[in-house]
Design a protein around this motif. Structure first.
Motif, short mmCIF file in Angstrom:
data_model
loop_
_atom_site.label_atom_id
_atom_site.label_comp_id
_atom_site.label_asym_id
_atom_site.label_seq_id
_atom_site.Cartn_x
_atom_site.Cartn_y
_atom_site.Cartn_z
N LEU A 1 91.90 73.67 57.67
CA LEU A 1 92.53 72.72 58.57
C LEU A 1 91.45 72.20 59.51
CD1 LEU A 1 95.84 74.65 59.33
CD2 LEU A 1 95.48 72.78 57.72
N THR A 2 91.16 70.92 59.44
CA THR A 2 90.05 70.35 60.21
C THR A 2 90.54 69.62 61.45
OG1 THR A 2 90.13 68.31 58.90
CG2 THR A 2 88.69 70.06 58.11
N LYS A 3 89.58 69.30 62.32
CA LYS A 3 89.83 68.51 63.54
C LYS A 3 90.82 69.18 64.48
CE LYS A 3 88.90 64.36 60.81
NZ LYS A 3 89.26 62.99 60.45
N CYS A 4 90.78 70.52 64.52
CA CYS A 4 91.72 71.24 65.38
C CYS A 4 91.45 70.98 66.87
CB CYS A 4 91.70 72.73 65.07
SG CYS A 4 90.13 73.55 65.38
N ASP A 5 90.25 70.47 67.17
CA ASP A 5 89.92 70.16 68.56
C ASP A 5 90.61 68.89 69.05
OD1 ASP A 5 87.98 69.08 66.58
OD2 ASP A 5 87.29 67.93 68.33
N LEU A 6 91.16 68.10 68.14
CA LEU A 6 91.74 66.82 68.50
C LEU A 6 93.26 66.87 68.70
CD1 LEU A 6 89.77 64.45 66.07
CD2 LEU A 6 89.26 65.02 68.46
N VAL A 7 93.87 68.02 68.48
CA VAL A 7 95.33 68.09 68.56
C VAL A 7 95.77 69.02 69.68
CG1 VAL A 7 95.58 67.61 66.10
CG2 VAL A 7 95.49 69.98 66.88
N ASN A 8 97.00 68.81 70.11
CA ASN A 8 97.62 69.70 71.10
C ASN A 8 97.68 71.11 70.52
OD1 ASN A 8 100.10 71.17 72.15
ND2 ASN A 8 99.96 69.49 73.61
N PRO A 9 97.27 72.13 71.27
CA PRO A 9 97.26 73.49 70.74
C PRO A 9 98.60 73.95 70.21
CG PRO A 9 96.03 73.40 72.79
CD PRO A 9 96.69 72.06 72.63
N ALA B 1 101.44 78.49 51.74
CA ALA B 1 100.29 78.79 50.87
C ALA B 1 100.00 80.28 50.82
CB ALA B 1 99.05 78.04 51.36
N ASP B 2 99.99 80.83 49.61
CA ASP B 2 99.54 82.20 49.42
C ASP B 2 98.02 82.14 49.24
OD1 ASP B 2 99.29 84.88 48.92
OD2 ASP B 2 100.00 84.76 46.84
N ALA B 3 97.33 81.80 50.34
CA ALA B 3 95.90 81.55 50.29
C ALA B 3 95.31 81.73 51.68
CB ALA B 3 95.63 80.13 49.79
N PRO B 4 94.00 81.99 51.77
CA PRO B 4 93.34 82.05 53.08
C PRO B 4 93.41 80.69 53.78
CG PRO B 4 91.95 82.99 51.36
CD PRO B 4 93.07 82.29 50.66
N VAL B 5 93.65 80.70 55.09
CA VAL B 5 93.74 79.48 55.87
C VAL B 5 92.78 79.58 57.05
CG1 VAL B 5 95.25 77.96 57.22
CG2 VAL B 5 96.16 79.18 55.22
N PHE B 6 91.95 78.53 57.24
CA PHE B 6 90.97 78.52 58.33
C PHE B 6 91.16 77.26 59.16
CE2 PHE B 6 89.19 80.96 54.86
CZ PHE B 6 88.66 82.09 55.50
N CYS B 7 91.32 77.42 60.48
CA CYS B 7 91.36 76.28 61.39
C CYS B 7 89.93 75.99 61.84
CB CYS B 7 92.24 76.59 62.60
SG CYS B 7 93.98 76.74 62.20
N GLY C 1 82.69 73.90 66.46
CA GLY C 1 82.22 75.00 65.62
C GLY C 1 83.29 76.03 65.31
N GLU C 2 84.50 75.82 65.80
CA GLU C 2 85.57 76.79 65.58
C GLU C 2 85.84 76.99 64.09
OE1 GLU C 2 90.38 77.34 66.44
OE2 GLU C 2 89.23 75.88 67.61
N GLY C 3 85.91 78.25 63.67
CA GLY C 3 86.31 78.60 62.32
C GLY C 3 85.26 78.42 61.24
N LEU C 4 84.14 77.81 61.56
CA LEU C 4 83.16 77.50 60.51
C LEU C 4 82.45 78.75 59.98
CD1 LEU C 4 81.58 74.24 61.95
CD2 LEU C 4 83.39 74.46 60.25
N GLY D 1 89.18 60.78 54.84
CA GLY D 1 89.32 60.94 56.28
C GLY D 1 89.74 62.31 56.71
N ALA D 2 89.90 63.25 55.74
CA ALA D 2 90.32 64.61 56.10
C ALA D 2 89.18 65.40 56.72
CB ALA D 2 90.85 65.34 54.86
N GLY D 3 87.94 64.93 56.54
CA GLY D 3 86.79 65.63 57.13
C GLY D 3 85.98 66.43 56.15
N LYS D 4 86.08 66.13 54.83
CA LYS D 4 85.32 66.87 53.83
C LYS D 4 83.82 66.73 54.05
CE LYS D 4 86.86 65.04 50.07
NZ LYS D 4 87.50 63.90 50.75
N SER D 5 83.36 65.49 54.23
CA SER D 5 81.92 65.26 54.38
C SER D 5 81.38 65.90 55.64
CB SER D 5 81.62 63.76 54.39
OG SER D 5 81.94 63.17 53.14
N SER D 6 82.14 65.80 56.74
CA SER D 6 81.69 66.44 57.99
C SER D 6 81.61 67.96 57.83
CB SER D 6 82.66 66.09 59.12
OG SER D 6 82.64 64.70 59.40
N LEU D 7 82.60 68.51 57.13
CA LEU D 7 82.61 69.96 56.90
C LEU D 7 81.42 70.37 56.05
CD1 LEU D 7 84.49 72.37 57.57
CD2 LEU D 7 85.58 72.01 55.35
#
Length: 318
Positions: A115-123, A137-143, A149-152, A172-178
């Protein structure tokens, strides 16, 4: 003498290989192979860097053909993980996430959600969206945030040397930035529209990118649509919570629509299952079944053509 290489870039005519080499397909391979090389493949090349064959794939990450036909489009080969990149904010969709999860299940790769851009949303909103993703999702999730730098570090630490991670998500989901942050690749990024959170396609082709930590990424263009194949079992795997309730239905062939004694509908009524999630299951199973039927018709037509060709050949030799 033949040598083996990894395909790190693929186009219709030219293939990029590890070591900076460029290769083309041999005429024999082009005329006889049912599948051309894709990024992630291991290929055998003769002198002059001519691709003669593909090593057996450990996985094929593929989606329904965007042209709407019965075929499937292979996005990447030999991936171990599918990193589903979703931006928090406008355009966030659990229904789209479910489609990506089906894609991973049908391809036999491990899904991971960033989950990207967590700094841009209301907590508070961010916490709600994260909770929804973890429930679906039965999968690991990272904010994550490439700004703070959070979660990286946690995301990078999840992968091991030798892993091949295919990145996917909307433009626009942030793949390239990630990827820039994790690998320092210097890929182009773009802004997104505020109305729906989408951006223009900055990645226009698939590339194989190795990291200093020993794992590698396959970067893919942003997908406008996530068409699933005909794998009904993969759909049920993603919706295993509903499948478990279905085992308690009165009728073994219960469709979970209006039958008496339906444990799934009872769970929805009791608030134990989401009505929207059940609706999504119905939709994806119907889509997978239709795709399966379309693929069957194509196989039948091809078999019929082959039989006619063999019959004609036999007659010509009498």
């Amino acid at each position: 003498m033949k040598n083996i290489f990894r395909v790190i870039f693929a186009s219709r005519e030219i293939y990029g290989l590890t070591g900076g080499y460029r290769a083309v397909l041999s005429g024999r391979f082009r005329s006889t192979s049912e599948s051309f090389p894709v990024v992630g493949d291991m290929v055998w090349c003769s002198d002059g860097y001519v691709i003669e064959s593909i090593e057996p794939r450990t996985s094929e990450l593929k989606r329904s053909s965007p042209s709407g036909g019965a075929g499937m489009q292979i996005l990447a080969a030999n991936a171990t993980h599918l990193l589903i990149v979703m931006a928090m904010g406008a355009g966030f969709s659990i229904r789209r996430l479910e489609r990506f999860l089906v894609l991973a299940a049908s391809s036999g790769v491990q899904p991971v959600v960033a989950l990207t851009k967590c700094d841009l949303v209301n907590p508070v909103d961010g916490a709600v969206w994260e909770s929804e993703v973890r429930d679906a999702a039965d999968a690991p999730v990272f904010c994550t945030s490439t700004v703070t730098g959070e979660g990286l570090d946690e995301l990078a630490g999840y992968f091991s040397a030798g892993d091949i991670i295919c990145l996917t998500g909307l433009s626009g989901a942030g793949k390239s930035s990630l990827l820039n942050t994790l690998c320092g690749t210097g890929l182009e990024t773009s802004s997104v529209r505020e109305s729906d959170g989408r951006g223009r396609h900055t990645t226009t082709a698939r590339h194989f990118i190795e990291s200093e930590r020993g794992f590698a990424f396959i970067d893919t263009p942003g997908l406008r649509e996530v068409g699933i194949g005909g794998d009904v079992e993969a759909v049920e795997e993603v919706f295993d919570d509903i499948v478990q309730y279905a085992k308690m239905c009165r009728f073994s062939d219960c469709s979970h629509t209006d039958e008496p004694g339906c444990a799934v509908l009872a769970a929805v009524a009791d608030g134990l299952l989401s009505a929207d999630r059940l609706k999504s299951l119905h939709k994806l199973k119907k889509e997978a079944a239709a795709k399966n039927e379309a693929e069957r018709k194509v196989r039948d037509r091809n078999l019929s053509k082959l039989v006619k060709q063999v019959t004609k050949l036999k007659r010509s030799h009498r």
